[in-house]
Design a protein around this motif. Structure first.
Motif, PDB file in Angstrom:
ATOM      1  N   ILE A 243       4.061  12.964 -23.341  1.00  0.00           N
ATOM      2  CA  ILE A 243       5.666  13.351 -23.966  1.00  0.00           C
ATOM      3  C   ILE A 243       5.564  13.238 -25.253  1.00  0.00           C
ATOM      4  O   ILE A 243       5.024  12.302 -26.006  1.00  0.00           O
ATOM      5  N   LYS A 244       5.740  14.509 -25.868  1.00  0.00           N
ATOM      6  CA  LYS A 244       5.591  14.651 -27.324  1.00  0.00           C
ATOM      7  C   LYS A 244       4.455  14.452 -27.912  1.00  0.00           C
ATOM      8  O   LYS A 244       3.338  15.186 -27.417  1.00  0.00           O
ATOM      9  N   THR A 245       4.240  13.591 -28.634  1.00  0.00           N
ATOM     10  CA  THR A 245       2.819  13.143 -29.241  1.00  0.00           C
ATOM     11  C   THR A 245       2.133  11.884 -28.451  1.00  0.00           C
ATOM     12  O   THR A 245       1.369  11.543 -29.209  1.00  0.00           O
ATOM     13  N   VAL A 246       2.658  11.269 -27.235  1.00  0.00           N
ATOM     14  CA  VAL A 246       2.123  10.278 -26.915  1.00  0.00           C
ATOM     15  C   VAL A 246       1.490  10.545 -25.633  1.00  0.00           C
ATOM     16  O   VAL A 246       2.327  11.166 -24.743  1.00  0.00           O
ATOM     17  N   CYS A 247       0.487   9.912 -25.255  1.00  0.00           N
ATOM     18  CA  CYS A 247      -0.271  10.130 -24.070  1.00  0.00           C
ATOM     19  C   CYS A 247      -0.168   8.860 -23.220  1.00  0.00           C
ATOM     20  O   CYS A 247      -0.745   7.715 -23.837  1.00  0.00           O
ATOM     21  N   CYS A 248       0.266   8.844 -22.327  1.00  0.00           N
ATOM     22  CA  CYS A 248       0.442   7.719 -21.276  1.00  0.00           C
ATOM     23  C   CYS A 248      -0.608   7.550 -20.122  1.00  0.00           C
ATOM     24  O   CYS A 248      -0.717   8.631 -19.267  1.00  0.00           O
ATOM     25  N   LEU A 249      -1.135   6.701 -19.904  1.00  0.00           N
ATOM     26  CA  LEU A 249      -2.328   6.466 -19.002  1.00  0.00           C
ATOM     27  C   LEU A 249      -2.146   5.331 -17.915  1.00  0.00           C
ATOM     28  O   LEU A 249      -1.883   4.186 -18.444  1.00  0.00           O
ATOM     29  N   SER A 250      -2.659   5.636 -16.819  1.00  0.00           N
ATOM     30  CA  SER A 250      -3.145   4.437 -16.083  1.00  0.00           C
ATOM     31  C   SER A 250      -3.894   5.013 -14.657  1.00  0.00           C
ATOM     32  O   SER A 250      -4.200   6.227 -14.808  1.00  0.00           O
ATOM     33  N   VAL A 251      -4.500   4.150 -14.145  1.00  0.00           N
ATOM     34  CA  VAL A 251      -5.247   4.391 -12.951  1.00  0.00           C
ATOM     35  C   VAL A 251      -4.829   3.655 -11.872  1.00  0.00           C
ATOM     36  O   VAL A 251      -4.666   2.294 -11.750  1.00  0.00           O
ATOM     37  N   VAL A 252      -4.408   4.160 -10.814  1.00  0.00           N
ATOM     38  CA  VAL A 252      -3.521   3.529  -9.894  1.00  0.00           C
ATOM     39  C   VAL A 252      -4.161   3.800  -8.224  1.00  0.00           C
ATOM     40  O   VAL A 252      -5.086   4.617  -8.204  1.00  0.00           O
ATOM     41  N   ARG A 253      -3.976   2.852  -7.491  1.00  0.00           N
ATOM     42  CA  ARG A 253      -4.343   3.013  -6.020  1.00  0.00           C
ATOM     43  C   ARG A 253      -3.370   3.261  -5.324  1.00  0.00           C
ATOM     44  O   ARG A 253      -2.168   3.424  -5.489  1.00  0.00           O
ATOM     45  N   ASP A 254      -3.826   3.910  -4.016  1.00  0.00           N
ATOM     46  CA  ASP A 254      -2.780   4.317  -2.868  1.00  0.00           C
ATOM     47  C   ASP A 254      -1.741   5.360  -3.543  1.00  0.00           C
ATOM     48  O   ASP A 254      -0.697   5.312  -2.996  1.00  0.00           O
ATOM     49  N   TYR A 255      -2.211   6.293  -4.370  1.00  0.00           N
ATOM     50  CA  TYR A 255      -1.375   7.484  -4.838  1.00  0.00           C
ATOM     51  C   TYR A 255      -0.758   8.390  -3.626  1.00  0.00           C
ATOM     52  O   TYR A 255       0.467   8.555  -3.512  1.00  0.00           O
TER      53      TYR A 255
END
Length: 309
Positions: A243-255
């Protein structure tokens, strides 16, 4: 009167954006003024138009499950007095109420950071709830698992609820440097797993989807060559939300099982549930199945990678 006639004409000449901007300010949900920025952790929530109602639903849902998993949130005496006096506020006096709310937010921030706090996401129909002292992935997975099991619908306007365990600046060099460490708990040897990368960018035009996926997949591979791409039913899904200049990250299970972490879809009955019920298949069985499937799917994964080049 010529002046009286000129005044409405002047109003008509105002650009449409003049009123749209004012309307946007009036409808901003709580959290306006505090911006999503690198270094935050939390939960990214998409909704259908009504952001203010979405924030309310998010506080209610996260509060309910947060209390179950972590116990009731502890408030200081000062905060309890503030929340108690807030109920006596005259709702008609909007300006005074807003001033009071700002004062309370400042006071509570000085006292102690709250467990859940809405911040301005920087995109329409997206709400970001900053978390403090909890693991966003565990909490959101618990919520989705419970809703998937009970099929009990608990929200109206919330669509997807994605945990965000890390944020950095949305520039390729920053993302590469950040993810080399961020991915370690899941993918650094001896840890390993099958994975896919899902990417979404909002209000950002300088990042290339293909480049981001290629670079991040390369980093996962460098942490352990046994990490393999699986686009059908991976053990882990790497979520990249820019979003704009921010990168949001995660590693999730059961997607896949939890319908891309969509709260509206996960409560619907589906015959696939019987085949993918996480409680009926052990972690070891999952990894063995994933290994067997990966060998068959490596060819198709390579073809996908070639198409993205």
């Amino acid at each position: 009167c010529p002046m009286a006639a000129a005044e409405p004409a002047a109003r008509k000449r105002r650009p449409k954006g003049h009123f749209a901007a004012g309307a946007g300010r009036a409808k901003r949900p709580r959290g306006a003024g505090r911006q999503l920025e690198a270094g935050m952790r939390g939960i990214l929530i998409t909704c259908n138009m009504n952001e203010r109602k979405c924030v309310g639903e998010a506080y209610s849902l996260l509060g309910e499950y947060g209390d179950l998993l972590y116990g009731p949130e502890q408030f200081s005496d000062h905060e309890e007095r503030l929340s108690g006096s807030d109920r006596e506020e005259d709702e008609d006096d909007v300006e005074a109420a807003l001033k009071k709310e700002v004062g309370q937010i400042r006071a509570s921030t000085e006292q102690k950071l709250r467990r859940f706090q809405s911040v301005e996401s920087g995109a329409n129909n997206v709400v970001f709830i900053r978390t403090q002292g909890i693991e966003p992935e565990n909490l959101v997975h618990h919520i989705l698992k419970d809703m998937h099991t009970t099929k009990k619908k608990k929200t109206r306007v919330i669509l997807r609820m994605l945990p965000i365990s890390g944020t950095c600046k949305a520039f390729m060099e920053d993302m590469k440097k950040y993810t080399e460490t961020f991915f370690e708990p899941w993918f650094k040897a001896p840890n390993k797993g099958t994975f896919q990368i899902v990417y979404k960018a909002r209000n950002n035009s300088h990042m290339s989807r293909e480049e981001v996926i290629k670079e991040l997949a390369g980093i996962v591979g460098s942490l352990n060559p046994e990490n393999k791409v699986d686009l059908n039913n991976p053990q882990y899904t790497i979520v990249v939300e820019i979003i704009k200049t921010v990168c949001c990250l995660s590693v999730v299970r059961d997607y896949v099982l939890f319908r891309k972490y969509n709260l509206q879809e996960v409560v619907k009955s589906n015959k696939e549930d019987a085949q993918q019920n996480p409680s009926s298949v052990t972690e070891e069985q999952n990894s063995e199945v994933a290994k067997a499937e990966t060998e068959e799917q490596e060819k198709s994964s390579k073809e996908v990678k070639e198409d993205n080049k």
